[in-house]
Design an enzyme around this catalytic site. Structure first.
Site, PDB file in Angstrom:
ATOM      1  N   ASN A 117      16.971 -10.182  76.884  1.00  0.00           N
ATOM      2  CA  ASN A 117      15.885  -9.745  76.150  1.00  0.00           C
ATOM      3  C   ASN A 117      15.513  -8.994  77.126  1.00  0.00           C
ATOM      4  OD1 ASN A 117      13.242 -10.962  74.130  1.00  0.00           O
ATOM      5  ND2 ASN A 117      11.904 -11.368  76.333  1.00  0.00           N
ATOM      6  N   HIS A 174      17.353 -27.177  83.210  1.00  0.00           N
ATOM      7  CA  HIS A 174      16.466 -26.202  84.343  1.00  0.00           C
ATOM      8  C   HIS A 174      14.779 -26.631  83.863  1.00  0.00           C
ATOM      9  CE1 HIS A 174      17.865 -23.311  81.578  1.00  0.00           C
ATOM     10  NE2 HIS A 174      16.955 -22.596  81.960  1.00  0.00           N
ATOM     11  N   ASP A 175      14.291 -26.311  83.015  1.00  0.00           N
ATOM     12  CA  ASP A 175      13.932 -26.044  82.073  1.00  0.00           C
ATOM     13  C   ASP A 175      11.789 -27.165  82.466  1.00  0.00           C
ATOM     14  OD1 ASP A 175      13.868 -23.105  81.783  1.00  0.00           O
ATOM     15  OD2 ASP A 175      14.307 -23.779  80.310  1.00  0.00           O
ATOM     16  N   LEU A 224      14.288 -10.684  69.685  1.00  0.00           N
ATOM     17  CA  LEU A 224      15.547  -9.356  71.003  1.00  0.00           C
ATOM     18  C   LEU A 224      13.790  -8.003  69.855  1.00  0.00           C
ATOM     19  CD1 LEU A 224      18.771  -9.530  70.562  1.00  0.00           C
ATOM     20  CD2 LEU A 224      17.371 -10.449  72.024  1.00  0.00           C
ATOM     21  N   ASP A 284      20.460 -16.230  76.867  1.00  0.00           N
ATOM     22  CA  ASP A 284      19.258 -16.282  76.571  1.00  0.00           C
ATOM     23  C   ASP A 284      17.852 -16.274  76.248  1.00  0.00           C
ATOM     24  OD1 ASP A 284      17.240 -17.732  79.096  1.00  0.00           O
ATOM     25  OD2 ASP A 284      16.377 -15.548  79.010  1.00  0.00           O
ATOM     26  N   GLU A 340      10.519  -6.648  67.220  1.00  0.00           N
ATOM     27  CA  GLU A 340       9.440  -6.880  67.559  1.00  0.00           C
ATOM     28  C   GLU A 340       8.998  -6.439  65.693  1.00  0.00           C
ATOM     29  OE1 GLU A 340      10.483  -4.506  70.043  1.00  0.00           O
ATOM     30  OE2 GLU A 340       9.935  -7.572  71.392  1.00  0.00           O
ATOM     31  N   GLU A 357      20.531 -19.463  72.923  1.00  0.00           N
ATOM     32  CA  GLU A 357      19.183 -20.536  73.371  1.00  0.00           C
ATOM     33  C   GLU A 357      18.165 -20.288  72.210  1.00  0.00           C
ATOM     34  OE1 GLU A 357      15.908 -21.274  75.801  1.00  0.00           O
ATOM     35  OE2 GLU A 357      15.994 -19.331  76.467  1.00  0.00           O
ATOM     36  N   GLN A 364       8.383  -9.552  84.124  1.00  0.00           N
ATOM     37  CA  GLN A 364       9.936  -9.315  83.178  1.00  0.00           C
ATOM     38  C   GLN A 364       9.595  -8.611  81.619  1.00  0.00           C
ATOM     39  OE1 GLN A 364      10.184 -14.297  83.039  1.00  0.00           O
ATOM     40  NE2 GLN A 364      11.805 -14.074  84.047  1.00  0.00           N
ATOM     41  N   ASP A 417      10.359  -6.883  78.693  1.00  0.00           N
ATOM     42  CA  ASP A 417      11.359  -7.056  77.335  1.00  0.00           C
ATOM     43  C   ASP A 417      11.983  -5.624  76.692  1.00  0.00           C
ATOM     44  OD1 ASP A 417       9.785  -9.145  76.989  1.00  0.00           O
ATOM     45  OD2 ASP A 417      10.650  -9.476  74.871  1.00  0.00           O
TER      46      ASP A 417
HETATM   47  C1  NOJ Z   1      14.765 -19.632  78.928  1.00  0.00           C
HETATM   48  C2  NOJ Z   1      15.430 -19.719  80.103  1.00  0.00           C
HETATM   49  O1  NOJ Z   1      15.693 -21.328  80.073  1.00  0.00           O
HETATM   50  C3  NOJ Z   1      13.857 -20.183  81.232  1.00  0.00           C
HETATM   51  O2  NOJ Z   1      14.136 -20.706  82.181  1.00  0.00           O
HETATM   52  C4  NOJ Z   1      13.425 -18.760  81.040  1.00  0.00           C
HETATM   53  O3  NOJ Z   1      12.623 -19.041  82.426  1.00  0.00           O
HETATM   54  C5  NOJ Z   1      13.457 -17.946  79.785  1.00  0.00           C
HETATM   55  N1  NOJ Z   1      14.333 -18.455  78.929  1.00  0.00           N
HETATM   56  C6  NOJ Z   1      13.085 -16.645  80.113  1.00  0.00           C
HETATM   57  O4  NOJ Z   1      14.560 -16.522  80.409  1.00  0.00           O
END
Ligand code: NOJ
Length: 538
Positions: free
Chosen positions: A103, A309-310, A206, A201, A208, A243, A169, A171
């Site tokens: 993305n 991890h989130d 992707l 991820d 808009e 995801e 970040q 897009d």
């Molecule tokens: C999902 C990931 O799991 C997360 O850690 C990340 O911050 C966002 N996507 C952005 O890439």
């Protein structure tokens, strides 16, 4: 059995390379450190590693902000190390998938630098620009705690650029065919090195389009189908895991029509309901969400998880449920982040071995392939005083030495402090002591994984609830070919006796996990279930 469907039987293990093992003692885990721990992962019973991003990156979002898609972050090692990791993993029968961030890039990526330096650069159109920050205003903000808008102002080129995550970040612009082609090239690069697939991820975002929420758009699905076609044609056997933090009905299209998009997708909505049902001590929430979970085609599979991890995301619950989850699981406001809870599995479940194993019983026996988040197999703790999601990304605790066996670097150079509280510190929680103790969480998890692996019904079988009046019991049957497994989970903290009508069969039912026998008498299976007990009867 069809072995090309390996991912349906696999147990996945999510690893943050930086957190796992430091081979050169600079305070950061690395690929060689990962190689040194492959035997550990294998012994646990894992089939496939999922590596969080290892690409060069300014690490403003722990590597999800990539500045070069074709290399490894120097702190983690080199491409040669990565190839060796693949080779050593494959030698042990372990597969490796890695994060593919489609993305966005980092704002430090040369494409973005070129794009902002010159409006006429060919890279300008690699990103999404606008003179107005009012475009696409129906798109929600995901990182609610830090971002005020999905548009960032670029002073240099005097236009806004689009970003769904951090402002650092930007897009990528998938309306540009060059971007679409670039990302296929990126995939080829890693697949040629031998990776077994990608955890893709943030796939809903992707494309808009004005007047939409800019999620799950048909254009996005069309491109994802291109990716799948590319994999099918050139790299058969490799997998794509989506995801997409969405409701089941919106995730389903990511599996495509007749399986022409992703092989696997995370089941986000069931995850918080596992925690809810354990806290509420009844199965109602699980029944509700399973009722909304459509059956998948034979080549598709859910990916089940408890933590990652989130933050434990609460996007897929009602507002009322979210408030309740926050009150119950995140009483201290520092435990909350965006629409979620930034805590690890063991602290969420009161460090109670029985609750943790009950959660694992659900994780490993409901339909799908389970993912274990590194450290949860030993019940690692978290550190809510750390920034963002860092509190759940601390170094793996291998032993009780001063750096927990993670690194020989002085503790001040370790990338994040090792957990050191009285409950979850390295002396209380570490791999070595749990491996030495047959009653530890590590052994319970390992036994469960190994038991699951003997029965394809868990990964491939049909699912059906067993009629059981008592709502404290979550009981279901998993069936595959001639294999039938009855799973009983006592969600509650009290003992329950249940009677299930069943056809008499000559022999006993045997608990896969303990070897204990249970007899059906007078066409009834009677079970006295102790608090939070689970049985997997074959
Ligand atoms: C999902 C990931 O799991 C997360 O850690 C990340 O911050 C966002 N996507 C952005 O890439």
């Amino acid at each position: 059995m069809d072995h090309t469907l390996w991912y349906k039987d696999a147990v996945f293990y999510e690893v943050y390379v930086r957190a796992f093992h430091d081979s050169d003692n600079d305070g950061h885990g690395d690929l060689r450190g990962m190689i040194e721990k492959l035997d550990y992962v294998k012994e646990l019973g894992v089939d496939c590693l999922w590596l969080l991003p290892i690409y060069p990156s300014p690490l403003k979002d722990d590597g999800y902000d990539i500045s070069n898609f074709y290399d490894v972050h120097p702190t983690y090692g080199t491409l040669d190390d990565f190839e060796e990791l693949l080779e050593e993993a494959h030698k042990r029968g372990l597969r490796v998938i890695m994060d593919l961030v489609l993305n966005h890039t980092s704002n430090m990526h040369p494409w973005f630098r070129a794009a902002r330096a010159n409006r006429n650069s060919i890279f300008r159109d690699y990103y999404v620009w606008s003179d107005s920050s009012l475009k696409y205003r129906d798109a929600r903000i995901i990182f609610l705690d830090t971002e005020e808008s999905n548009w960032g102002w670029d002073k240099k080129s005097e236009q806004y650029y689009w970003h769904r995550f951090y402002a650092s970040q930007p897009d990528l612009n998938y309306d540009n065919p060059a971007v679409q082609a670039e990302m296929l090239k990126v995939m080829s690069f890693w697949l040629d090195l031998g990776v077994d697939g990608f955890r893709a991820d943030a796939v809903p975002y992707l494309f808009e389009r004005e007047g939409t929420g800019c999620e799950n758009l048909p254009e996005t699905h069309a491109y994802l189908k291109e990716i799948r076609k590319f994999i099918n044609e050139r790299y058969p056997g490799r997998i794509l895991l989506a995801e997409a933090n969405q409701w089941p009905e919106d995730i389903i299209p990511y599996f495509g029509d007749g399986g022409d998009e992703f092989h696997m997708g995370f089941h986000f909505p069931i995850m918080p309901r596992i925690f809810m049902s354990i806290r509420k001590e009844h199965r109602t929430q699980l029944v509700w969400i399973m009722g909304r979970t459509p059956a998948l085609t034979e080549t598709n599979q859910w990916c089940m998880f408890l933590r990652n991890h989130d933050e434990l995301t609460l996007e897929m619950v009602t507002e009322e449920e979210r408030e309740w989850m926050w009150q119950e699981f995140a009483p201290d406001p520092r435990m909350r982040l965006n629409l979620g809870i930034r805590r690890r599995l063991a602290p969420l479940l009161d460090n109670d071995h029985r609750k943790i194993m009950l959660a694992n019983s659900l994780l490993f026996s409901l339909p799908g392939s389970p993912v274990i988040y590194y450290g949860d197999e030993i019940g690692m703790g978290d550190n809510i005083s750390l920034h963002d999601r860092n509190g759940v990304r601390t170094p793996m605790q291998w032993d009780d030495s001063s750096s927990a066996g993670f690194s020989k670097a002085p503790s001040q150079s370790v990338y994040l402090p090792i957990i050191d509280d009285d409950t979850y510190g390295r002396k209380q929680v570490n791999v070595k002591s749990q491996q030495d103790n047959p009653y530890s969480l590590w052994h319970s998890v390992r036994n469960m994984i190994h038991a699951r692996k003997k029965y394809p019904a868990f990964g491939r079988g049909d699912f059906q609830w067993i009629d059981c009046e008592n709502e404290a019991i979550a009981a279901y049957v998993r069936t595959y070919e001639d294999q039938v497994i009855y799973v009983f989970n006592n969600m509650s903290a009290s003992e329950h006796v249940i009677s299930i009508p069943m056809q008499d069969i000559p022999g006993p039912l045997t608990d896969i996990l303990t070897g204990k026998d249970y007899y059906i008498q007078d066409q009834t299976l009677t079970l006295k279930m102790s608090p939070r007990q689970y049985l997997w009867l074959v």
